[in-house]
Design a protein around this motif. Structure first.
Motif, PDB file in Angstrom:
ATOM      1  N   ALA A 261       0.834  -1.205   0.000  1.00  0.00           N
ATOM      2  CA  ALA A 261       0.000   0.000   0.000  1.00  0.00           C
ATOM      3  C   ALA A 261       0.871   1.258   0.000  1.00  0.00           C
ATOM      4  O   ALA A 261       0.550   2.251  -0.675  1.00  0.00           O
ATOM      5  CB  ALA A 261      -0.933  -0.005   1.203  1.00  0.00           C
ATOM      6  N   ASP A 262       1.984   1.232   0.726  1.00  0.00           N
ATOM      7  CA  ASP A 262       2.883   2.384   0.776  1.00  0.00           C
ATOM      8  C   ASP A 262       3.513   2.648  -0.592  1.00  0.00           C
ATOM      9  O   ASP A 262       3.623   3.803  -1.029  1.00  0.00           O
ATOM     10  CB  ASP A 262       3.984   2.150   1.811  1.00  0.00           C
ATOM     11  N   VAL A 263       3.955   1.586  -1.269  1.00  0.00           N
ATOM     12  CA  VAL A 263       4.566   1.748  -2.596  1.00  0.00           C
ATOM     13  C   VAL A 263       3.523   2.257  -3.585  1.00  0.00           C
ATOM     14  O   VAL A 263       3.800   3.137  -4.414  1.00  0.00           O
ATOM     15  CB  VAL A 263       5.177   0.411  -3.077  1.00  0.00           C
ATOM     16  N   SER A 264       2.306   1.730  -3.495  1.00  0.00           N
ATOM     17  CA  SER A 264       1.236   2.187  -4.389  1.00  0.00           C
ATOM     18  C   SER A 264       0.919   3.663  -4.163  1.00  0.00           C
ATOM     19  O   SER A 264       0.739   4.427  -5.122  1.00  0.00           O
ATOM     20  CB  SER A 264      -0.016   1.336  -4.172  1.00  0.00           C
ATOM     21  N   ALA A 265       0.869   4.067  -2.868  1.00  0.00           N
ATOM     22  CA  ALA A 265       0.592   5.472  -2.555  1.00  0.00           C
ATOM     23  C   ALA A 265       1.719   6.371  -3.069  1.00  0.00           C
ATOM     24  O   ALA A 265       1.467   7.479  -3.573  1.00  0.00           O
ATOM     25  CB  ALA A 265       0.425   5.648  -1.046  1.00  0.00           C
ATOM     26  N   ALA A 266       2.958   5.904  -2.968  1.00  0.00           N
ATOM     27  CA  ALA A 266       4.088   6.682  -3.480  1.00  0.00           C
ATOM     28  C   ALA A 266       3.990   6.833  -4.994  1.00  0.00           C
ATOM     29  O   ALA A 266       4.298   7.900  -5.541  1.00  0.00           O
ATOM     30  CB  ALA A 266       5.401   6.003  -3.093  1.00  0.00           C
ATOM     31  N   ARG A 267       3.556   5.786  -5.677  1.00  0.00           N
ATOM     32  CA  ARG A 267       3.369   5.882  -7.134  1.00  0.00           C
ATOM     33  C   ARG A 267       2.330   6.959  -7.468  1.00  0.00           C
ATOM     34  O   ARG A 267       2.534   7.774  -8.382  1.00  0.00           O
ATOM     35  CB  ARG A 267       2.914   4.533  -7.695  1.00  0.00           C
ATOM     36  N   GLU A 268       1.239   6.944  -6.748  1.00  0.00           N
ATOM     37  CA  GLU A 268       0.194   7.947  -7.012  1.00  0.00           C
ATOM     38  C   GLU A 268       0.705   9.354  -6.724  1.00  0.00           C
ATOM     39  O   GLU A 268       0.372  10.295  -7.455  1.00  0.00           O
ATOM     40  CB  GLU A 268      -1.040   7.635  -6.168  1.00  0.00           C
ATOM     41  N   ALA A 269       1.511   9.512  -5.661  1.00  0.00           N
ATOM     42  CA  ALA A 269       2.074  10.827  -5.343  1.00  0.00           C
ATOM     43  C   ALA A 269       3.014  11.309  -6.440  1.00  0.00           C
ATOM     44  O   ALA A 269       3.204  12.517  -6.617  1.00  0.00           O
ATOM     45  CB  ALA A 269       2.814  10.771  -4.005  1.00  0.00           C
ATOM     46  N   MET A 270       3.595  10.357  -7.200  1.00  0.00           N
ATOM     47  CA  MET A 270       4.474  10.708  -8.317  1.00  0.00           C
ATOM     48  C   MET A 270       3.710  10.892  -9.615  1.00  0.00           C
ATOM     49  O   MET A 270       4.303  11.128 -10.666  1.00  0.00           O
ATOM     50  CB  MET A 270       5.546   9.620  -8.496  1.00  0.00           C
ATOM     51  N   GLY A 271       2.382  10.768  -9.563  1.00  0.00           N
ATOM     52  CA  GLY A 271       1.571  10.918 -10.760  1.00  0.00           C
ATOM     53  C   GLY A 271       1.480   9.650 -11.586  1.00  0.00           C
ATOM     54  O   GLY A 271       1.066   9.698 -12.754  1.00  0.00           O
ATOM     55  N   LEU A 272       1.849   8.494 -10.988  1.00  0.00           N
ATOM     56  CA  LEU A 272       1.784   7.213 -11.693  1.00  0.00           C
ATOM     57  C   LEU A 272       0.525   6.460 -11.285  1.00  0.00           C
ATOM     58  O   LEU A 272      -0.084   6.750 -10.251  1.00  0.00           O
ATOM     59  CB  LEU A 272       3.022   6.367 -11.357  1.00  0.00           C
ATOM     60  N   GLU A 273       0.171   5.479 -12.074  1.00  0.00           N
ATOM     61  CA  GLU A 273      -1.009   4.670 -11.766  1.00  0.00           C
ATOM     62  C   GLU A 273      -0.753   3.819 -10.531  1.00  0.00           C
ATOM     63  O   GLU A 273       0.343   3.287 -10.323  1.00  0.00           O
ATOM     64  CB  GLU A 273      -1.343   3.769 -12.951  1.00  0.00           C
ATOM     65  N   ALA A 274      -1.775   3.680  -9.684  1.00  0.00           N
ATOM     66  CA  ALA A 274      -1.649   2.847  -8.489  1.00  0.00           C
ATOM     67  C   ALA A 274      -1.382   1.402  -8.877  1.00  0.00           C
ATOM     68  O   ALA A 274      -1.712   0.956  -9.980  1.00  0.00           O
ATOM     69  CB  ALA A 274      -2.919   2.935  -7.649  1.00  0.00           C
ATOM     70  N   LEU A 275      -0.772   0.659  -7.963  1.00  0.00           N
ATOM     71  CA  LEU A 275      -0.570  -0.764  -8.193  1.00  0.00           C
ATOM     72  C   LEU A 275      -1.918  -1.480  -8.222  1.00  0.00           C
ATOM     73  O   LEU A 275      -2.907  -0.986  -7.670  1.00  0.00           O
ATOM     74  CB  LEU A 275       0.299  -1.359  -7.082  1.00  0.00           C
ATOM     75  N   PRO A 276      -2.003  -2.668  -8.827  1.00  0.00           N
ATOM     76  CA  PRO A 276      -3.277  -3.406  -8.869  1.00  0.00           C
ATOM     77  C   PRO A 276      -3.800  -3.712  -7.472  1.00  0.00           C
ATOM     78  O   PRO A 276      -3.043  -3.776  -6.498  1.00  0.00           O
ATOM     79  CB  PRO A 276      -2.895  -4.706  -9.604  1.00  0.00           C
ATOM     80  N   ASP A 277      -5.118  -3.913  -7.378  1.00  0.00           N
ATOM     81  CA  ASP A 277      -5.744  -4.294  -6.117  1.00  0.00           C
ATOM     82  C   ASP A 277      -5.141  -5.624  -5.653  1.00  0.00           C
ATOM     83  O   ASP A 277      -5.228  -6.640  -6.345  1.00  0.00           O
ATOM     84  CB  ASP A 277      -7.251  -4.447  -6.334  1.00  0.00           C
ATOM     85  N   LEU A 278      -4.532  -5.622  -4.488  1.00  0.00           N
ATOM     86  CA  LEU A 278      -3.826  -6.809  -4.013  1.00  0.00           C
ATOM     87  C   LEU A 278      -4.762  -7.993  -3.794  1.00  0.00           C
ATOM     88  O   LEU A 278      -4.339  -9.154  -3.917  1.00  0.00           O
ATOM     89  CB  LEU A 278      -3.073  -6.480  -2.720  1.00  0.00           C
ATOM     90  N   THR A 279      -6.023  -7.728  -3.482  1.00  0.00           N
ATOM     91  CA  THR A 279      -6.963  -8.825  -3.247  1.00  0.00           C
ATOM     92  C   THR A 279      -7.210  -9.648  -4.513  1.00  0.00           C
ATOM     93  O   THR A 279      -7.628 -10.803  -4.436  1.00  0.00           O
ATOM     94  CB  THR A 279      -8.309  -8.304  -2.705  1.00  0.00           C
ATOM     95  N   ALA A 280      -6.936  -9.053  -5.676  1.00  0.00           N
ATOM     96  CA  ALA A 280      -7.094  -9.785  -6.929  1.00  0.00           C
ATOM     97  C   ALA A 280      -5.895 -10.681  -7.229  1.00  0.00           C
ATOM     98  O   ALA A 280      -5.901 -11.432  -8.215  1.00  0.00           O
ATOM     99  CB  ALA A 280      -7.314  -8.819  -8.084  1.00  0.00           C
ATOM    100  N   TRP A 281      -4.867 -10.622  -6.372  1.00  0.00           N
ATOM    101  CA  TRP A 281      -3.649 -11.393  -6.573  1.00  0.00           C
ATOM    102  C   TRP A 281      -3.386 -12.314  -5.395  1.00  0.00           C
ATOM    103  O   TRP A 281      -2.246 -12.526  -4.989  1.00  0.00           O
ATOM    104  CB  TRP A 281      -2.465 -10.450  -6.812  1.00  0.00           C
ATOM    105  N   ALA A 282      -4.465 -12.877  -4.851  1.00  0.00           N
ATOM    106  CA  ALA A 282      -4.322 -13.805  -3.735  1.00  0.00           C
ATOM    107  C   ALA A 282      -3.777 -15.140  -4.224  1.00  0.00           C
ATOM    108  O   ALA A 282      -3.936 -15.507  -5.384  1.00  0.00           O
ATOM    109  CB  ALA A 282      -5.673 -14.007  -3.048  1.00  0.00           C
ATOM    110  N   GLY A 283      -3.132 -15.866  -3.327  1.00  0.00           N
ATOM    111  CA  GLY A 283      -2.589 -17.164  -3.664  1.00  0.00           C
ATOM    112  C   GLY A 283      -3.345 -18.276  -2.972  1.00  0.00           C
ATOM    113  O   GLY A 283      -4.384 -18.060  -2.345  1.00  0.00           O
ATOM    114  N   GLU A 284      -2.811 -19.475  -3.068  1.00  0.00           N
ATOM    115  CA  GLU A 284      -3.428 -20.660  -2.462  1.00  0.00           C
ATOM    116  C   GLU A 284      -2.370 -21.412  -1.668  1.00  0.00           C
ATOM    117  O   GLU A 284      -1.251 -21.633  -2.153  1.00  0.00           O
ATOM    118  CB  GLU A 284      -3.979 -21.571  -3.563  1.00  0.00           C
ATOM    119  N   CYS A 285      -2.708 -21.792  -0.434  1.00  0.00           N
ATOM    120  CA  CYS A 285      -1.805 -22.580   0.384  1.00  0.00           C
ATOM    121  C   CYS A 285      -2.140 -24.056   0.221  1.00  0.00           C
ATOM    122  O   CYS A 285      -3.306 -24.429   0.220  1.00  0.00           O
ATOM    123  CB  CYS A 285      -1.945 -22.187   1.870  1.00  0.00           C
ATOM    124  N   ARG A 286      -1.100 -24.854   0.097  1.00  0.00           N
ATOM    125  CA  ARG A 286      -1.302 -26.287  -0.068  1.00  0.00           C
ATOM    126  C   ARG A 286      -0.756 -27.065   1.123  1.00  0.00           C
ATOM    127  O   ARG A 286       0.123 -26.591   1.806  1.00  0.00           O
ATOM    128  CB  ARG A 286      -0.607 -26.771  -1.340  1.00  0.00           C
TER     129      ARG A 286
END
Length: 286
Positions: A261-286
Motif C-alpha cells: 500500500a505504501d509503494v502504491s501510494a508513493a506511485r500515485e504521489a508521483m503521478g503514476l497509476e496505483a498498483l493493482p488491487d492486491l486482493t485480486a492477486w491472492a494465492g493458495e496454500c497447499r
C-alpha cells in the motif's frame, strides 16, 4: 499477522519414479544439485536434480521442494512435480532482474512495478507461513524481459522457512545473501516476515540506483559500519526506503500488504497509476 503452528500433515509430493526428461541442457551444477532446461510431459521445464545423495544434501533438497510446493500464486514459480531426486519447475522465458539491472538502473515507474510484483508474491508466501529469506535480483525472473508487475516471477526456495513444516533445517544459521540480508538474519533469526520486507527495500533501492545501499555489507550487518549510499529515485520513495532499511525490525512496515500500500501510494504521489488491487492477486496454500 497470521500465525501458524508446526504441523506434520503437509502433503509429501515426492515419488520414486524418475522423470522422463528429454532435450535437456545443463545450465549449472553446484552444491550437489544439477540445474537443466529440458522438456517434460510435452512442455519446456526447468529441472533441479540432486546429484550427491548425502543426508544433509537430501534434507535441504526435500525442504526446498516441500516449501516451494506449499504455495500457488501467479507470480511464484512453484514445482509442477516433485520426484525423489528431481524438482520439475515450469520454464519461464525471460531474464533475471539482475541481468536487466546489469544494463542500467530502472526508472521509478518500472522499479516500483517490479517491487509491487515481488510484494504481491511475498504477501502470498507470508499468508501461507513462508518467508523467502533470499529475495534478491537473481531470484526474480522478468517474464519476457519486461520490467512490469505481471512479469515478475519469484524463484528459489532453498533458504526459505515455513511455519507449517515441523522442522527448519536451516534454524540458527546465517542464511542469505549479505547485500540483501536483513541484519537479524545475519544473527541467525529466521521466519520473521519483516526480514523479507527489508530485502524488498534493498531490491527497490538496487533497481533505482543500480547497486544495493551498503557497499560494506558485512560491516553494516555486524553493526560496525552505518555508511549507506544516498537514497536514489524520487523523494516520494525515500520514506518507504528508509523504513524498509532500518536495523530495527519494529520500525519497518508491519506486513507485505502494508508495504504494498505504501509503494502504491508513493506511485500515485508521483503521478503514476496505483498498483493493482492486491486482493485480486491472492494465492493458495497447499
Amino acid at each position: 499477522m497470521k500465525h501458524f503452528t508446526a504441523v506434520t500433515d503437509v502433503p509429501d509430493l515426492t515419488t520414486s519414479t524418475p522423470p522422463d526428461l528429454t532435450d535437456w541442457q545443463l545450465l549449472s551444477e553446484r552444491g550437489g544439485v544439477r540445474c537443466e532446461s529440458a522438456r517434460w510431459a510435452g512442455r519446456p521445464v526447468f529441472a533441479k536434480t540432486l546429484v550427491f545423495d548425502r543426508p544433509d544434501s537430501r534434507a535441504r533438497f526435500e525442504h526446498e521442494g516441500r516449501v516451494a510446493a506449499s504455495v500457488r500464486h501467479r507470480l511464484v514459480v512453484s514445482p509442477l512435480r516433485c520426484f525423489h531426486d528431481t524438482l520439475i519447475y515450469p520454464f519461464v522465458p525471460g531474464v533475471t532482474l539482475r541481468e536487466r539491472l546489469d544494463t542500467g538502473a530502472l526508472g521509478a515507474d518500472e522499479a516500483t512495478e517490479v517491487a509491487g510484483g515481488v510484494l504481491a508474491a511475498v504477501a502470498a508466501l507470508h499468508a501461507c507461513g513462508v518467508t523467502h529469506q533470499d529475495l534478491k535480483p537473481e531470484n526474480v525472473i522478468l517474464a519476457g524481459g519486461d520490467a512490469t508487475f505481471a512479469a515478475v516471477r519469484v524463484i528459489d526456495f532453498g533458504m526459505s522457512h515455513s511455519a507449517r513444516l515441523p522442522l527448519d533445517i536451516h534454524q540458527g544459521t546465517r542464511m542469505g545473501t549479505p547485500h540483501f540480508m536483513a541484519p537479524e538474519q545475519f544473527l541467525g533469526v529466521r521466519g520473521d516476515p519483516r526480514s523479507d520486507l527489508y530485502s524488498v527495500g534493498v531490491l527497490l533501492f538496487d533497481c533505482l540506483a543500480g547497486a544495493p545501499p551498503f557497499e560494506d555489507a558485512f560491516g553494516w550487518l555486524s553493526g560496525l559500519n552505518e555508511c549507506r549510499a544516498p537514497l536514489p529515485g524520487p523523494a516520494e520513495l525515500h520514506d518507504v526506503l528508509t523504513r524498509c532499511l532500518t536495523r530495527d525490525r519494529a520500525q519497518r512496515p508491519a506486513s507485505a500488504p502494508a508495504l504494498y500500500a505504501d509503494v502504491s501510494a508513493a506511485r500515485e504521489a508521483m503521478g503514476l497509476e496505483a498498483l493493482p488491487d492486491l486482493t485480486a492477486w491472492a494465492g493458495e496454500c497447499r
